[in-house]
Scaffold this motif. Sequence first.
Motif, PDB file in Angstrom:
ATOM      1  N   TYR A 193      -7.782  18.671 -36.586  1.00 40.05           N
ATOM      2  CA  TYR A 193      -6.875  18.922 -38.057  1.00 40.05           C
ATOM      3  C   TYR A 193      -5.468  19.157 -37.392  1.00 40.05           C
ATOM      4  O   TYR A 193      -5.337  19.750 -36.528  1.00 40.05           O
ATOM      5  N   PHE A 201      -2.030  21.130 -39.092  1.00 38.93           N
ATOM      6  CA  PHE A 201      -1.650  22.015 -40.215  1.00 38.93           C
ATOM      7  C   PHE A 201      -0.235  22.312 -40.044  1.00 38.93           C
ATOM      8  O   PHE A 201       0.377  22.123 -38.754  1.00 38.93           O
ATOM      9  N   TYR A 245      -9.331  23.637 -49.507  1.00 43.93           N
ATOM     10  CA  TYR A 245      -8.385  24.871 -49.717  1.00 43.93           C
ATOM     11  C   TYR A 245      -8.854  25.578 -50.908  1.00 43.93           C
ATOM     12  O   TYR A 245      -8.828  24.986 -52.368  1.00 43.93           O
ATOM     13  N   GLY A 285      -2.573  20.789 -44.787  1.00 47.58           N
ATOM     14  CA  GLY A 285      -3.485  20.449 -43.596  1.00 47.58           C
ATOM     15  C   GLY A 285      -4.270  19.085 -43.910  1.00 47.58           C
ATOM     16  O   GLY A 285      -4.365  18.905 -45.046  1.00 47.58           O
ATOM     17  N   SER A 296      -2.399  20.026 -49.672  1.00 42.74           N
ATOM     18  CA  SER A 296      -1.152  20.404 -49.684  1.00 42.74           C
ATOM     19  C   SER A 296      -0.705  21.248 -50.773  1.00 42.74           C
ATOM     20  O   SER A 296      -1.314  20.922 -51.914  1.00 42.74           O
TER      21      SER A 296
END
Length: 231
Positions: free
Chosen positions: A142, A144, A127, A221, A93
Amino acid sequence: MRAIAFLCLLHAAFHETSGNPYSWDGARQSPPGDNSVSKVCVADKSACGCCLMKTNLDRMKEFLTLSTEGLTKYLNKSKMVINNMRDARSAFSASLNNDQSLSCRGPFVNDNVIPYKHVFLNWENGYNDNTGIFTAPRSGVYSFAATIYSTNSTGHTENTCANLQVNNVATELWEKYGQDPEDSNTVVIAVKLAAGDQVAVNLRQGCIICDNKNHYNTFTGFLVYATDEMS
């Protein structure tokens, strides 16, 4: 119980010295033609009781050994499941920035991937805050979410728009500039990814987003469940 066992031991020791052919290990081998062993249980009930006790103890030992092996097997299996669950954790995040004052990104003449610089969480390091791209560490389903925001307090009158791209397939976020001082939009999706697939938020051509320490613009995500092993 201890007293009975002690008496049996004394009895066995006494018969050991007196040539009794029966012991804790069962009947001893007797010379050919000697049938004294077969008569022990008839002649001496206490000797049979001690031997029966040892037989039951041996059976109990065998049962406990098998039970321990079974419990160890299930324990190891449980540990493996827990380790797999830990390995399957993947979440991130991030927000656009953490500035004290409000700053805007855009407008650009072309679409532009948004690098969310202020990272709240990044399990498994999927990320990349330099590129703004999330790379799936393993295959699975997943979830998002992306939120965009801008304000005309900075003097901008451009639209607030972006898209959430999953392997170049886009889900649009669009908020047309209007009379209200603030514009925002949010999208949430669930998608199946293969290991190595990439997800990012794209700032659309001619659009702007604005943020500060209040974190109006976010990209989040996480892995809902894995479908195979890590790549």
